[in-house]
Design a protein around this motif. Structure first.
Motif, short mmCIF file in Angstrom:
data_model
loop_
_atom_site.label_atom_id
_atom_site.label_comp_id
_atom_site.label_asym_id
_atom_site.label_seq_id
_atom_site.Cartn_x
_atom_site.Cartn_y
_atom_site.Cartn_z
N ALA A 89 41.06 37.07 30.70
CA ALA A 89 41.61 36.67 32.00
C ALA A 89 43.00 37.25 32.13
O ALA A 89 43.85 37.01 31.26
N LEU A 90 43.21 38.03 33.17
CA LEU A 90 44.55 38.51 33.49
C LEU A 90 45.16 37.52 34.48
O LEU A 90 44.52 37.18 35.49
N VAL A 91 46.36 37.06 34.19
CA VAL A 91 47.02 36.03 34.99
C VAL A 91 48.40 36.52 35.39
O VAL A 91 49.14 37.05 34.56
N ASP A 108 42.01 38.45 37.19
CA ASP A 108 40.72 38.93 36.69
C ASP A 108 40.15 37.92 35.71
O ASP A 108 40.89 37.37 34.90
N LEU A 109 38.86 37.73 35.80
CA LEU A 109 38.11 36.98 34.80
C LEU A 109 36.88 37.83 34.49
O LEU A 109 36.07 38.07 35.39
N LEU A 140 46.79 27.36 41.15
CA LEU A 140 46.16 28.56 40.63
C LEU A 140 45.31 29.18 41.73
O LEU A 140 44.37 28.56 42.23
N PHE A 141 45.69 30.37 42.14
CA PHE A 141 44.96 31.12 43.17
C PHE A 141 44.07 32.16 42.51
O PHE A 141 44.30 32.59 41.39
N LEU A 142 43.07 32.61 43.25
CA LEU A 142 42.27 33.76 42.87
C LEU A 142 41.61 34.29 44.12
O LEU A 142 41.63 33.66 45.16
N GLU A 143 41.06 35.48 44.00
CA GLU A 143 40.31 36.05 45.10
C GLU A 143 39.05 36.69 44.53
O GLU A 143 39.02 37.07 43.36
N CYS A 144 38.04 36.75 45.35
CA CYS A 144 36.76 37.37 44.97
C CYS A 144 36.39 38.38 46.04
O CYS A 144 36.70 38.18 47.22
N GLY A 145 35.71 39.43 45.62
CA GLY A 145 35.17 40.38 46.58
C GLY A 145 34.21 39.67 47.53
O GLY A 145 33.53 38.72 47.15
N ALA A 146 34.16 40.13 48.77
CA ALA A 146 33.31 39.50 49.78
C ALA A 146 31.84 39.45 49.38
O ALA A 146 31.11 38.54 49.78
N HIS A 147 31.40 40.42 48.60
CA HIS A 147 29.98 40.48 48.20
C HIS A 147 29.76 39.96 46.78
O HIS A 147 28.63 40.00 46.28
N ASN A 148 30.78 39.46 46.15
CA ASN A 148 30.68 38.93 44.79
C ASN A 148 30.31 37.45 44.86
O ASN A 148 31.08 36.57 44.49
N LEU A 149 29.10 37.19 45.34
CA LEU A 149 28.67 35.82 45.62
C LEU A 149 28.55 34.97 44.36
O LEU A 149 28.86 33.78 44.40
#
Length: 179
Positions: A89-91, A108-109, A140-149
């Motif tokens: 995990a990159l933080v 990243d995870l 703690l925030f994160l984001e995911c790609g729109a298609h990374n369901l």
């Protein structure tokens, strides 16, 4: 995953190649979200840059050299089982402290395929969250790609909630909206 999995902040520069390979072998174009487009990782939605291996190597190298004691903003956590790294995990820690509550971002995870489905991803997220909490980090925030369901469902199941929708409009070439 027979032995107990351990979690720690990693500072071992000899693991750079292993960590880079873990990342590169286990992220698909669906992984791309706005930060990959705003940074050096991706050239367009669904397309990594050709120099992604060099970019990731630089990010991992920088994170391996950082630690809490120096107040650095990038840290790298690893999950180890059977003497092998099975997750990372990159933080990023917000060092500007302008927000109402202190925060970090789970940039990243990444898990090795053999580690998936054994609770290691959940344990790594919870370990990181506890470490952040113990250092006074409130969010703690994160984001995911729109298609990374799959990732979206995984994180929702771990208490994350959607707080925004990021949109992109290409302003050059044929991708620009006309009207």
């Amino acid at each position: 995953m027979q032995d107990a999995t351990t979690f720690n902040w990693c500072h071992d520069a000899t693991l750079e190649d292993t960590l880079c390979q873990l990342y590169l072998d286990n992220v698909s174009p669906d992984y791309i979200s706005h930060s990959e487009l705003q940074g050096e990782r991706a050239e367009s939605p669904g397309n990594w840059r050709a120099d992604l291996p060099d970019v990731i190597r630089g990010e991992i190298r920088a994170a391996l050299s950082h630690d809490w004691a120096h107040g650095d903003s990038s840290l790298l956590a690893v999950a180890t089982a059977n003497d092998a790294i099975v997750g990372m995990a990159l933080v990023s820690i917000d060092t500007r402290q302008r927000a109402a509550r202190s925060f970090a971002a789970l940039d990243d995870l990444v898990l090795h395929p053999d580690a998936r489905g054994h609770g290691i991803g959940t344990q790594l997220v919870e370990w990181v969250a506890q470490e952040l909490r113990s250092h006074g980090i409130g969010r703690l925030f994160l984001e995911c790609g729109a298609h990374n369901l799959n990732a979206q469902q995984f994180f929702k199941g771990r208490g994350f909630q959607q707080v925004s929708v990021v949109m992109l409009r290409e302003l050059d070439g044929e991708g620009a909206h006309r009207g």
